[in-house]
Design an enzyme around this catalytic site. Structure first.
Site, mmCIF file in Angstrom:
data_model
loop_
_atom_site.group_PDB
_atom_site.id
_atom_site.type_symbol
_atom_site.label_atom_id
_atom_site.label_comp_id
_atom_site.label_asym_id
_atom_site.label_seq_id
_atom_site.Cartn_x
_atom_site.Cartn_y
_atom_site.Cartn_z
ATOM 1 N N LYS A 100 65.540 -101.355 41.926
ATOM 2 C CA LYS A 100 65.106 -100.528 43.059
ATOM 3 C C LYS A 100 66.335 -100.073 43.844
ATOM 4 O O LYS A 100 66.615 -100.556 44.944
ATOM 5 C CB LYS A 100 64.120 -101.304 43.947
ATOM 6 C CG LYS A 100 63.263 -100.376 44.821
ATOM 7 C CD LYS A 100 62.035 -101.086 45.330
ATOM 8 C CE LYS A 100 61.262 -100.288 46.359
ATOM 9 N NZ LYS A 100 60.755 -99.001 45.886
ATOM 10 N N TYR A 145 67.002 -101.274 47.847
ATOM 11 C CA TYR A 145 66.092 -101.293 48.985
ATOM 12 C C TYR A 145 64.761 -101.912 48.599
ATOM 13 O O TYR A 145 64.480 -102.132 47.416
ATOM 14 C CB TYR A 145 65.887 -99.883 49.549
ATOM 15 C CG TYR A 145 64.995 -98.975 48.721
ATOM 16 C CD1 TYR A 145 65.420 -98.454 47.503
ATOM 17 C CD2 TYR A 145 63.718 -98.645 49.161
ATOM 18 C CE1 TYR A 145 64.588 -97.621 46.758
ATOM 19 C CE2 TYR A 145 62.891 -97.802 48.424
ATOM 20 C CZ TYR A 145 63.329 -97.297 47.228
ATOM 21 O OH TYR A 145 62.505 -96.489 46.491
ATOM 22 N N LEU A 199 59.623 -98.786 37.571
ATOM 23 C CA LEU A 199 59.828 -99.879 38.514
ATOM 24 C C LEU A 199 58.613 -100.793 38.442
ATOM 25 O O LEU A 199 57.477 -100.317 38.396
ATOM 26 C CB LEU A 199 59.953 -99.319 39.936
ATOM 27 C CG LEU A 199 60.187 -100.383 40.996
ATOM 28 C CD1 LEU A 199 61.631 -100.851 40.992
ATOM 29 C CD2 LEU A 199 59.804 -99.882 42.378
ATOM 30 N N GLU A 231 56.027 -92.879 35.585
ATOM 31 C CA GLU A 231 55.511 -93.300 36.897
ATOM 32 C C GLU A 231 55.670 -92.141 37.860
ATOM 33 O O GLU A 231 56.195 -91.091 37.507
ATOM 34 C CB GLU A 231 56.278 -94.532 37.402
ATOM 35 C CG GLU A 231 57.749 -94.272 37.641
ATOM 36 C CD GLU A 231 58.523 -95.489 38.139
ATOM 37 O OE1 GLU A 231 57.912 -96.373 38.765
ATOM 38 O OE2 GLU A 231 59.745 -95.525 37.905
HETATM 39 N N1 PDD Z 1 58.232 -96.848 46.427
HETATM 40 N N2 PDD Z 1 57.748 -96.597 41.395
HETATM 41 C C1 PDD Z 1 58.719 -96.102 42.196
HETATM 42 C C2 PDD Z 1 59.725 -95.177 41.603
HETATM 43 C C3 PDD Z 1 58.767 -96.469 43.554
HETATM 44 O O1 PDD Z 1 59.737 -95.992 44.340
HETATM 45 C C4 PDD Z 1 57.783 -97.345 44.080
HETATM 46 C C5 PDD Z 1 57.794 -97.794 45.516
HETATM 47 C C6 PDD Z 1 56.781 -97.822 43.213
HETATM 48 C C7 PDD Z 1 55.703 -98.774 43.674
HETATM 49 O O2 PDD Z 1 56.233 -100.045 43.976
HETATM 50 P P1 PDD Z 1 55.540 -100.988 45.066
HETATM 51 O O3 PDD Z 1 54.128 -101.145 44.645
HETATM 52 O O4 PDD Z 1 56.320 -102.240 44.986
HETATM 53 O O5 PDD Z 1 55.657 -100.279 46.403
HETATM 54 C C8 PDD Z 1 56.806 -97.440 41.877
HETATM 55 C C9 PDD Z 1 58.421 -97.210 47.803
HETATM 56 C C10 PDD Z 1 57.144 -97.493 48.527
HETATM 57 C C11 PDD Z 1 59.236 -96.127 48.468
HETATM 58 O O6 PDD Z 1 60.188 -95.674 47.843
HETATM 59 O O7 PDD Z 1 58.952 -95.748 49.608
#
Ligand code: PDD
Length: 285
Positions: free
Chosen positions: A149, A33, A207, A182
């Site tokens: 992801k 996703y 991620l 994270e």
């Molecule tokens: N989450 N780490 C994890 C485990 C994440 O699921 C996400 C993003 C991030 C940050 O990535 P980005 O800056 O590309 O949004 C880091 C999304 C927003 C979610 O699961 O809703």
């Protein structure tokens, strides 16, 4: 207003939007996703999000079901049909529908594609950012490929729930050596007492957040000292500032970790400034 979802080539009313019970996303969480921010009706950092999507798919050997150009058109149509101004778009691609068998289905099985979008409460988010959020730490019990992801998010679900039950907004995973990896859906950052902005390097343990990538450019452009290195929960307790980043939260100041106030217990100046400046560097299209 009635919401519309894109499901496998069709724009459907919310109540009719469904995937088959033998979709491999449902059966095995065999899919990936993306979450992209929408601001003023425009996609933020679409190029980087779609590049990460392509990488996630290729790591799992799922075929890209349509061109990036076509996907961009679908995303914009979903934004338009749902009248999203400031919000997020969610994109999910699974290995498709096939009789349940763990190994890959027959070649030619079409991946399933779902795209949804919704408005976020921007003013509400600003109020939260003005107060800062609390974080709790939990052991990182995830697999080694969290750089993909994937929709397999059980440890993240349990961690976020633990945070909620502790009255916190986010959970930070801590690896076996005591280093923060994270958040359950965000990247983790601190600002040291010396004013160094620190976040964990990208390896298979986190991620590669798109917000993280763009924020590093903002930090460098502002001439701030930036270090990509691991930090422990103890170091974070004693940091001047802490914050989290994601497409939906942008830069969110952290004011408490495991019940301990960070800095003076108020949102950090640097985190607040980075939040304010982020969109000047992000790509909007
Ligand atoms: N989450 N780490 C994890 C485990 C994440 O699921 C996400 C993003 C991030 C940050 O990535 P980005 O800056 O590309 O949004 C880091 C999304 C927003 C979610 O699961 O809703």
């Amino acid at each position: 207003m009635s919401r519309i979802a894109y499901v496998n080539g069709r724009y459907l009313p919310w109540r009719e939007a469904a995937v088959h019970i033998e979709d491999r996303g449902y059966q095995f969480s065999d899919g990936v996703y993306e979450v992209c921010e929408v601001r003023g009706g425009r996609l933020i950092d679409e190029r980087l999000h779609l590049a990460r999507l392509e990488r996630s798919l290729s790591e799992l050997r799922i075929a890209m079901p349509m061109s990036l150009k076509a996907l961009g058109i679908v995303m914009r149509e979903v934004i338009r049909r749902n009248r999203v101004g400031d919000g997020i778009i969610y994109l999910q691609i699974t290995r498709g529908v096939a009789r349940r068998d763990h190994a890959f289905p027959a070649a030619g099985t079409m991946p399933s594609v779902v795209v949804t979008a919704r408005n976020l409460d921007l003013a509400g988010n600003e109020r939260i950012a003005a107060e800062g959020v609390a974080v709790v730490t939990v052991p990182d019990n995830r697999w080694e490929r969290v750089d993909i992801k994937s929709v397999s998010l059980l440890p993240n679900v349990l961690a976020k729930q633990a945070a909620r039950e502790a009255g916190a907004k986010e959970a930070w995973f801590v690896d076996r050596k005591g280093f923060v990896t994270e958040g359950s859906s965000t990247n983790a950052w601190i600002v040291t007492r010396e004013g160094e902005v620190v976040t964990r390097p990208v390896d298979n343990g986190i991620l590669r957040g798109i917000t993280r990538t763009v924020l590093i450019e903002v930090i460098k452009a502002q001439g701030l000292t930036f270090k990509e290195r691991a930090f422990t929960a103890e170091e974070a307790y004693g940091a001047r500032e802490a914050f989290i980043t994601s497409a939906s939260m942008i830069v969110m100041p952290v004011v408490r970790i495991d019940g301990r106030p960070i800095g003076n217990g108020a949102p950090g100046l640097l985190a607040t400034a980075l939040r304010r400046d982020f969109h000047r560097h992000a790509e909007s299209a």
